[in-house]
Design a protein around this motif. Structure first.
Motif, PDB file in Angstrom:
ATOM      1  N   PRO A   1      14.348   0.852  -2.391  1.00  0.00           N
ATOM      2  CA  PRO A   1      13.544  -0.045  -1.548  1.00  0.00           C
ATOM      3  C   PRO A   1      12.093   0.406  -1.382  1.00  0.00           C
ATOM      4  O   PRO A   1      11.194  -0.423  -1.284  1.00  0.00           O
ATOM      5  CB  PRO A   1      14.256  -0.033  -0.204  1.00  0.00           C
ATOM      6  CG  PRO A   1      15.543   0.629  -0.404  1.00  0.00           C
ATOM      7  CD  PRO A   1      15.489   1.380  -1.687  1.00  0.00           C
ATOM      8  N   SER A   2      11.863   1.695  -1.350  1.00  0.00           N
ATOM      9  CA  SER A   2      10.498   2.167  -1.119  1.00  0.00           C
ATOM     10  C   SER A   2       9.578   1.855  -2.293  1.00  0.00           C
ATOM     11  O   SER A   2       8.359   1.781  -2.127  1.00  0.00           O
ATOM     12  CB  SER A   2      10.502   3.670  -0.862  1.00  0.00           C
ATOM     13  OG  SER A   2      10.980   4.361  -2.004  1.00  0.00           O
ATOM     14  N   LEU A   3      10.144   1.650  -3.458  1.00  0.00           N
ATOM     15  CA  LEU A   3       9.340   1.357  -4.643  1.00  0.00           C
ATOM     16  C   LEU A   3       8.605   0.030  -4.509  1.00  0.00           C
ATOM     17  O   LEU A   3       7.430  -0.089  -4.854  1.00  0.00           O
ATOM     18  CB  LEU A   3      10.234   1.349  -5.888  1.00  0.00           C
ATOM     19  CG  LEU A   3       9.548   1.189  -7.232  1.00  0.00           C
ATOM     20  CD1 LEU A   3       8.677   2.401  -7.510  1.00  0.00           C
ATOM     21  CD2 LEU A   3      10.580   1.014  -8.318  1.00  0.00           C
ATOM     22  N   LEU A   4       9.273  -0.984  -3.988  1.00  0.00           N
ATOM     23  CA  LEU A   4       8.651  -2.299  -3.846  1.00  0.00           C
ATOM     24  C   LEU A   4       8.031  -2.504  -2.477  1.00  0.00           C
ATOM     25  O   LEU A   4       7.093  -3.295  -2.339  1.00  0.00           O
ATOM     26  CB  LEU A   4       9.673  -3.404  -4.110  1.00  0.00           C
ATOM     27  CG  LEU A   4      10.137  -3.550  -5.556  1.00  0.00           C
ATOM     28  CD1 LEU A   4      11.208  -4.604  -5.661  1.00  0.00           C
ATOM     29  CD2 LEU A   4       8.988  -3.889  -6.465  1.00  0.00           C
ATOM     30  N   ASP A   5       8.512  -1.818  -1.452  1.00  0.00           N
ATOM     31  CA  ASP A   5       8.007  -2.033  -0.099  1.00  0.00           C
ATOM     32  C   ASP A   5       6.594  -1.505   0.100  1.00  0.00           C
ATOM     33  O   ASP A   5       5.884  -1.966   0.974  1.00  0.00           O
ATOM     34  CB  ASP A   5       8.940  -1.406   0.933  1.00  0.00           C
ATOM     35  CG  ASP A   5      10.210  -2.218   1.085  1.00  0.00           C
ATOM     36  OD1 ASP A   5      10.230  -3.375   0.648  1.00  0.00           O
ATOM     37  OD2 ASP A   5      11.184  -1.683   1.647  1.00  0.00           O
ATOM     38  N   ARG A   6       6.191  -0.541  -0.696  1.00  0.00           N
ATOM     39  CA  ARG A   6       4.840  -0.004  -0.512  1.00  0.00           C
ATOM     40  C   ARG A   6       3.775  -0.901  -1.142  1.00  0.00           C
ATOM     41  O   ARG A   6       2.593  -0.709  -0.910  1.00  0.00           O
ATOM     42  CB  ARG A   6       4.747   1.407  -1.075  1.00  0.00           C
ATOM     43  CG  ARG A   6       4.965   1.492  -2.560  1.00  0.00           C
ATOM     44  CD  ARG A   6       4.861   2.914  -3.051  1.00  0.00           C
ATOM     45  NE  ARG A   6       5.347   2.973  -4.426  1.00  0.00           N
ATOM     46  CZ  ARG A   6       5.832   4.048  -4.973  1.00  0.00           C
ATOM     47  NH1 ARG A   6       5.910   5.157  -4.296  1.00  0.00           N
ATOM     48  NH2 ARG A   6       6.258   4.019  -6.215  1.00  0.00           N
ATOM     49  N   ASN A   7       4.172  -1.881  -1.927  1.00  0.00           N
ATOM     50  CA  ASN A   7       3.234  -2.800  -2.585  1.00  0.00           C
ATOM     51  C   ASN A   7       3.439  -4.227  -2.075  1.00  0.00           C
ATOM     52  O   ASN A   7       3.801  -5.121  -2.822  1.00  0.00           O
ATOM     53  CB  ASN A   7       3.428  -2.760  -4.102  1.00  0.00           C
ATOM     54  CG  ASN A   7       3.126  -1.421  -4.688  1.00  0.00           C
ATOM     55  OD1 ASN A   7       2.178  -0.762  -4.299  1.00  0.00           O
ATOM     56  ND2 ASN A   7       3.951  -0.983  -5.629  1.00  0.00           N
ATOM     57  N   LYS A   8       3.212  -4.444  -0.790  1.00  0.00           N
ATOM     58  CA  LYS A   8       3.429  -5.771  -0.220  1.00  0.00           C
ATOM     59  C   LYS A   8       2.237  -6.696  -0.421  1.00  0.00           C
ATOM     60  O   LYS A   8       2.357  -7.900  -0.280  1.00  0.00           O
ATOM     61  CB  LYS A   8       3.741  -5.662   1.268  1.00  0.00           C
ATOM     62  CG  LYS A   8       5.078  -5.024   1.537  1.00  0.00           C
ATOM     63  CD  LYS A   8       5.380  -4.990   3.012  1.00  0.00           C
ATOM     64  CE  LYS A   8       6.722  -4.352   3.258  1.00  0.00           C
ATOM     65  NZ  LYS A   8       7.057  -4.279   4.666  1.00  0.00           N
ATOM     66  N   THR A   9       1.078  -6.143  -0.724  1.00  0.00           N
ATOM     67  CA  THR A   9      -0.115  -6.965  -0.922  1.00  0.00           C
ATOM     68  C   THR A   9      -0.686  -6.708  -2.310  1.00  0.00           C
ATOM     69  O   THR A   9      -0.317  -5.749  -2.981  1.00  0.00           O
ATOM     70  CB  THR A   9      -1.184  -6.634   0.133  1.00  0.00           C
ATOM     71  OG1 THR A   9      -1.522  -5.256   0.017  1.00  0.00           O
ATOM     72  CG2 THR A   9      -0.689  -6.926   1.535  1.00  0.00           C
TER      73      THR A   9
ATOM     74  N   PHE B   1       6.020  -8.911  -6.929  1.00  0.00           N
ATOM     75  CA  PHE B   1       7.357  -8.371  -7.129  1.00  0.00           C
ATOM     76  C   PHE B   1       8.082  -8.207  -5.799  1.00  0.00           C
ATOM     77  O   PHE B   1       9.280  -8.428  -5.705  1.00  0.00           O
ATOM     78  CB  PHE B   1       7.285  -7.041  -7.878  1.00  0.00           C
ATOM     79  CG  PHE B   1       6.654  -7.165  -9.234  1.00  0.00           C
ATOM     80  CD1 PHE B   1       7.226  -7.967 -10.207  1.00  0.00           C
ATOM     81  CD2 PHE B   1       5.481  -6.507  -9.532  1.00  0.00           C
ATOM     82  CE1 PHE B   1       6.652  -8.106 -11.453  1.00  0.00           C
ATOM     83  CE2 PHE B   1       4.891  -6.632 -10.770  1.00  0.00           C
ATOM     84  CZ  PHE B   1       5.477  -7.435 -11.731  1.00  0.00           C
ATOM     85  N   TRP B   2       7.356  -7.815  -4.742  1.00  0.00           N
ATOM     86  CA  TRP B   2       7.955  -7.701  -3.414  1.00  0.00           C
ATOM     87  C   TRP B   2       8.415  -9.069  -2.915  1.00  0.00           C
ATOM     88  O   TRP B   2       9.503  -9.204  -2.358  1.00  0.00           O
ATOM     89  CB  TRP B   2       6.951  -7.090  -2.436  1.00  0.00           C
ATOM     90  CG  TRP B   2       7.498  -6.952  -1.058  1.00  0.00           C
ATOM     91  CD1 TRP B   2       8.354  -6.005  -0.601  1.00  0.00           C
ATOM     92  CD2 TRP B   2       7.233  -7.817   0.049  1.00  0.00           C
ATOM     93  NE1 TRP B   2       8.629  -6.222   0.718  1.00  0.00           N
ATOM     94  CE2 TRP B   2       7.956  -7.326   1.149  1.00  0.00           C
ATOM     95  CE3 TRP B   2       6.441  -8.946   0.208  1.00  0.00           C
ATOM     96  CZ2 TRP B   2       7.919  -7.929   2.389  1.00  0.00           C
ATOM     97  CZ3 TRP B   2       6.404  -9.547   1.456  1.00  0.00           C
ATOM     98  CH2 TRP B   2       7.141  -9.039   2.525  1.00  0.00           C
ATOM     99  N   LYS B   3       7.585 -10.098  -3.157  1.00  0.00           N
ATOM    100  CA  LYS B   3       7.941 -11.450  -2.734  1.00  0.00           C
ATOM    101  C   LYS B   3       9.158 -11.962  -3.507  1.00  0.00           C
ATOM    102  O   LYS B   3      10.029 -12.622  -2.936  1.00  0.00           O
ATOM    103  CB  LYS B   3       6.758 -12.394  -2.928  1.00  0.00           C
ATOM    104  CG  LYS B   3       5.637 -12.109  -1.956  1.00  0.00           C
ATOM    105  CD  LYS B   3       4.417 -12.952  -2.261  1.00  0.00           C
ATOM    106  CE  LYS B   3       3.269 -12.506  -1.376  1.00  0.00           C
ATOM    107  NZ  LYS B   3       2.021 -13.175  -1.710  1.00  0.00           N
TER     108      LYS B   3
END
Length: 52
Positions: A28-36, A42-44
């Motif tokens: 989860p931390s791989l995608l959660d740090r790139n929310k913008t 990819f997070w969306k």
């Protein structure tokens, strides 16, 4: 070539959503740090895949 064929484009989008949701379930931390930004796509996709 998938851009010009609607069915292929839909398949690529669904694969992207499923892949992002799977990666988020593993790390989860791989995608959660790139929310913008650009990588926020990819997070969306992962959020959409989680809801589906």
């Amino acid at each position: 070539s998938a851009i010009f064929n609607f069915q292929s484009l839909l398949t690529v989008i669904l694969l992207l959503i499923c892949t992002c949701a799977y990666i988020r379930s593993l790390a989860p931390s791989l995608l959660d740090r790139n929310k913008t930004g650009l990588l926020g796509i990819f997070w969306k996709c992962a959020r959409i895949g989680k809801c589906l």
